[in-house]
Design a protein around this motif. Structure first.
Motif, PDB file in Angstrom:
ATOM      1  N   GLN A   1       0.831  -1.204   0.000  1.00  0.00           N
ATOM      2  CA  GLN A   1       0.000   0.000   0.000  1.00  0.00           C
ATOM      3  C   GLN A   1       0.868   1.257   0.000  1.00  0.00           C
ATOM      4  OE1 GLN A   1      -2.028  -1.167   3.536  1.00  0.00           O
ATOM      5  NE2 GLN A   1      -3.769  -2.080   2.463  1.00  0.00           N
ATOM      6  N   ALA A   2       1.982   1.214   0.718  1.00  0.00           N
ATOM      7  CA  ALA A   2       2.913   2.346   0.716  1.00  0.00           C
ATOM      8  C   ALA A   2       3.521   2.537  -0.665  1.00  0.00           C
ATOM      9  CB  ALA A   2       4.004   2.130   1.762  1.00  0.00           C
ATOM     10  N   MET A   3       3.807   1.429  -1.347  1.00  0.00           N
ATOM     11  CA  MET A   3       4.327   1.511  -2.717  1.00  0.00           C
ATOM     12  C   MET A   3       3.321   2.211  -3.624  1.00  0.00           C
ATOM     13  SD  MET A   3       4.800  -1.561  -5.474  1.00  0.00           S
ATOM     14  CE  MET A   3       3.001  -1.588  -5.651  1.00  0.00           C
ATOM     15  N   GLU A   4       2.040   1.863  -3.488  1.00  0.00           N
ATOM     16  CA  GLU A   4       1.009   2.475  -4.323  1.00  0.00           C
ATOM     17  C   GLU A   4       0.877   3.977  -4.025  1.00  0.00           C
ATOM     18  OE1 GLU A   4      -2.159  -0.131  -3.240  1.00  0.00           O
ATOM     19  OE2 GLU A   4      -1.744  -1.542  -4.868  1.00  0.00           O
TER      20      GLU A   4
ATOM     21  N   LYS B   1       7.585  20.099   3.739  1.00  0.00           N
ATOM     22  CA  LYS B   1       6.522  20.057   2.726  1.00  0.00           C
ATOM     23  C   LYS B   1       6.702  18.886   1.766  1.00  0.00           C
ATOM     24  CE  LYS B   1       4.601  23.700   4.414  1.00  0.00           C
ATOM     25  NZ  LYS B   1       3.350  23.555   5.215  1.00  0.00           N
ATOM     26  N   ARG B   2       7.409  17.863   2.206  1.00  0.00           N
ATOM     27  CA  ARG B   2       7.589  16.664   1.395  1.00  0.00           C
ATOM     28  C   ARG B   2       7.055  15.454   2.155  1.00  0.00           C
ATOM     29  NH1 ARG B   2      12.824  18.918   0.718  1.00  0.00           N
ATOM     30  NH2 ARG B   2      13.671  17.346   2.114  1.00  0.00           N
ATOM     31  N   PRO B   3       6.447  14.484   1.462  1.00  0.00           N
ATOM     32  CA  PRO B   3       5.949  13.287   2.129  1.00  0.00           C
ATOM     33  C   PRO B   3       7.090  12.393   2.574  1.00  0.00           C
ATOM     34  CG  PRO B   3       5.753  13.037  -0.237  1.00  0.00           C
ATOM     35  CD  PRO B   3       6.206  14.450   0.001  1.00  0.00           C
ATOM     36  N   ASN B   4       6.795  11.492   3.480  1.00  0.00           N
ATOM     37  CA  ASN B   4       7.825  10.572   3.962  1.00  0.00           C
ATOM     38  C   ASN B   4       7.205   9.221   4.283  1.00  0.00           C
ATOM     39  OD1 ASN B   4      10.410   9.749   4.668  1.00  0.00           O
ATOM     40  ND2 ASN B   4      10.248  10.453   6.771  1.00  0.00           N
ATOM     41  N   ILE B   5       8.000   8.197   4.151  1.00  0.00           N
ATOM     42  CA  ILE B   5       7.644   6.844   4.591  1.00  0.00           C
ATOM     43  C   ILE B   5       8.656   6.432   5.654  1.00  0.00           C
ATOM     44  CG2 ILE B   5       7.474   4.408   3.967  1.00  0.00           C
ATOM     45  CD1 ILE B   5       6.601   5.250   1.195  1.00  0.00           C
ATOM     46  N   THR B   6       8.169   5.931   6.780  1.00  0.00           N
ATOM     47  CA  THR B   6       9.042   5.503   7.861  1.00  0.00           C
ATOM     48  C   THR B   6       8.678   4.089   8.284  1.00  0.00           C
ATOM     49  OG1 THR B   6       9.795   6.002  10.114  1.00  0.00           O
ATOM     50  CG2 THR B   6       7.545   6.637   9.555  1.00  0.00           C
TER      51      THR B   6
ATOM     52  N   ILE C   1       2.127  -0.941  16.348  1.00  0.00           N
ATOM     53  CA  ILE C   1       2.431  -0.976  14.924  1.00  0.00           C
ATOM     54  C   ILE C   1       2.925  -2.381  14.604  1.00  0.00           C
ATOM     55  CG2 ILE C   1       3.856  -0.026  13.078  1.00  0.00           C
ATOM     56  CD1 ILE C   1       1.794   1.938  14.116  1.00  0.00           C
ATOM     57  N   LYS C   2       2.260  -3.055  13.668  1.00  0.00           N
ATOM     58  CA  LYS C   2       2.525  -4.459  13.382  1.00  0.00           C
ATOM     59  C   LYS C   2       3.852  -4.632  12.632  1.00  0.00           C
ATOM     60  CE  LYS C   2      -1.513  -5.580  15.060  1.00  0.00           C
ATOM     61  NZ  LYS C   2      -1.618  -6.170  16.403  1.00  0.00           N
ATOM     62  N   PRO C   3       4.430  -5.848  12.693  1.00  0.00           N
ATOM     63  CA  PRO C   3       5.676  -6.091  11.970  1.00  0.00           C
ATOM     64  C   PRO C   3       5.581  -5.831  10.469  1.00  0.00           C
ATOM     65  CG  PRO C   3       5.300  -7.835  13.565  1.00  0.00           C
ATOM     66  CD  PRO C   3       4.062  -6.999  13.548  1.00  0.00           C
ATOM     67  N   ASP C   4       4.391  -5.969   9.896  1.00  0.00           N
ATOM     68  CA  ASP C   4       4.234  -5.768   8.456  1.00  0.00           C
ATOM     69  C   ASP C   4       3.635  -4.405   8.113  1.00  0.00           C
ATOM     70  OD1 ASP C   4       1.727  -6.241   9.465  1.00  0.00           O
ATOM     71  OD2 ASP C   4       1.090  -7.570   7.844  1.00  0.00           O
ATOM     72  N   GLU C   5       3.676  -3.449   9.062  1.00  0.00           N
ATOM     73  CA  GLU C   5       3.128  -2.127   8.816  1.00  0.00           C
ATOM     74  C   GLU C   5       4.216  -1.064   8.749  1.00  0.00           C
ATOM     75  OE1 GLU C   5      -1.367  -2.227  10.702  1.00  0.00           O
ATOM     76  OE2 GLU C   5       0.298  -1.752  12.046  1.00  0.00           O
ATOM     77  N   VAL C   6       4.003  -0.076   7.895  1.00  0.00           N
ATOM     78  CA  VAL C   6       4.852   1.113   7.813  1.00  0.00           C
ATOM     79  C   VAL C   6       3.931   2.325   7.939  1.00  0.00           C
ATOM     80  CG1 VAL C   6       6.536  -0.068   6.379  1.00  0.00           C
ATOM     81  CG2 VAL C   6       4.706   1.252   5.285  1.00  0.00           C
ATOM     82  N   ILE C   7       4.520   3.506   8.036  1.00  0.00           N
ATOM     83  CA  ILE C   7       3.734   4.720   8.217  1.00  0.00           C
ATOM     84  C   ILE C   7       4.103   5.730   7.136  1.00  0.00           C
ATOM     85  CG2 ILE C   7       3.078   6.571   9.803  1.00  0.00           C
ATOM     86  CD1 ILE C   7       4.916   3.566  11.184  1.00  0.00           C
ATOM     87  N   VAL C   8       3.097   6.272   6.487  1.00  0.00           N
ATOM     88  CA  VAL C   8       3.282   7.302   5.468  1.00  0.00           C
ATOM     89  C   VAL C   8       2.741   8.617   6.015  1.00  0.00           C
ATOM     90  CG1 VAL C   8       2.746   8.053   3.121  1.00  0.00           C
ATOM     91  CG2 VAL C   8       3.046   5.608   3.617  1.00  0.00           C
ATOM     92  N   GLY C   9       3.535   9.673   5.923  1.00  0.00           N
ATOM     93  CA  GLY C   9       3.091  11.000   6.318  1.00  0.00           C
ATOM     94  C   GLY C   9       3.173  11.942   5.132  1.00  0.00           C
ATOM     95  N   MET C  10       2.122  12.740   4.939  1.00  0.00           N
ATOM     96  CA  MET C  10       2.112  13.675   3.809  1.00  0.00           C
ATOM     97  C   MET C  10       1.400  14.962   4.199  1.00  0.00           C
ATOM     98  SD  MET C  10      -0.730  11.745   1.461  1.00  0.00           S
ATOM     99  CE  MET C  10      -0.280  10.138   2.100  1.00  0.00           C
ATOM    100  N   ASN C  11       1.660  16.029   3.457  1.00  0.00           N
ATOM    101  CA  ASN C  11       1.033  17.315   3.729  1.00  0.00           C
ATOM    102  C   ASN C  11      -0.454  17.269   3.419  1.00  0.00           C
ATOM    103  OD1 ASN C  11       4.024  18.163   2.595  1.00  0.00           O
ATOM    104  ND2 ASN C  11       3.370  19.279   4.401  1.00  0.00           N
ATOM    105  N   GLY C  12      -1.244  17.852   4.306  1.00  0.00           N
ATOM    106  CA  GLY C  12      -2.680  17.848   4.125  1.00  0.00           C
ATOM    107  C   GLY C  12      -3.123  18.535   2.847  1.00  0.00           C
TER     108      GLY C  12
END
Length: 226
Positions: free
Chosen positions: A147-150, A185-190, A202-213
């Motif tokens: 989902q993060a890739m998408e 002002k740039r998105p990030n994946i952590t 946060i599950k072992p198979d989960e990542v977090i995406v942050g982006m500007n509103g």
């Protein structure tokens, strides 16, 4: 109407969840500089927990705001601009004492590089995106790598380029996913951190995406086009 306009956050959230197959709601986060700017009608959270736990609560449907007093992780509160970070966090001494670094110098260099919000905020408001009564500064999505890739594909769909993830396995949901997108002002994946995986589930198979509103409408439009 611009290509980035959306018909409200409820519609936007439904489209994100549908296109990605998300189990949890995207989370709207608003950084509040003055007390009078706290969104009207939103209650203060009634417990002291970590920012990452607050994000999980919002992803599961809760709406609330929190000040520095309710933020259990003071290092996270410091990254979010709610207070000055504790001295031992700023110097890296805390993480060095936990055995996370081979030297105090490497700990300090890492802490210096973690995104931080300089302005001292009064509060942070949290809401599931589909229910948000405010315009979010940052939108967080807890998802799996596919989902993060998408999402990354959607973010480069219009202008091209490459998505650059920036993290160190420390202060992930506070520094990486909120302070970073807010200040740059740039998105990030952590990939999360020990604290968020231990305390916020946060599950072992989960990542977090942050982006500007303000960019979320463009991302949704790109997801629909892909």
């Amino acid at each position: 109407m611009s290509s980035c306009d959306v018909n409200g956050y409820e519609d936007l959230s439904i489209k994100i969840k549908d296109k990605l197959g998300l189990e949890k709601s995207p989370v709207a986060v608003k950084l509040v500089l003055k007390e009078e700017d706290i969104p009207e009608g939103i209650p203060k959270i009634g417990e002291n927990i970590r920012h990452c736990e607050m994000v999980q609560k919002a992803a599961q449907g809760d709406i609330f705001y929190a000040t520095a007093e309710e933020q259990m992780s003071k290092g996270g509160a410091g990254a979010l601009g709610l207070m000055e970070p504790p001295e031992k966090v700023k110097t890296g001494e805390m993480y060095y004492s936990l055995g996370r670094f081979s030297s105090l110098g490497s700990a300090k260099r890492t802490m210096d590089a973690i995104p931080k919000i300089d302005s001292i905020m009064k509060a942070i408001a949290y809401s599931p995106l589909e229910k948000t009564p405010f315009d979010p500064d940052v939108v967080l999505i807890i998802c799996n790598p596919k989902q993060a890739m998408e999402l990354a594909q959607a973010m480069v769909y219009t202008l091209g380029g490459r998505f650059e993830a920036d993290f160190a396995g420390i202060q992930s949901i506070c520094g990486d996913a909120v302070a970073g997108p807010y200040t740059t002002k740039r998105p990030n994946i952590t990939l999360g951190c020990s604290g968020s995986r231990k305390f916020a589930d946060i599950k072992p198979d989960e990542v977090i995406v942050g982006m500007n509103g303000e960019n979320i409408g463009c991302v949704v439009n790109a997801l629909e086009s892909l």
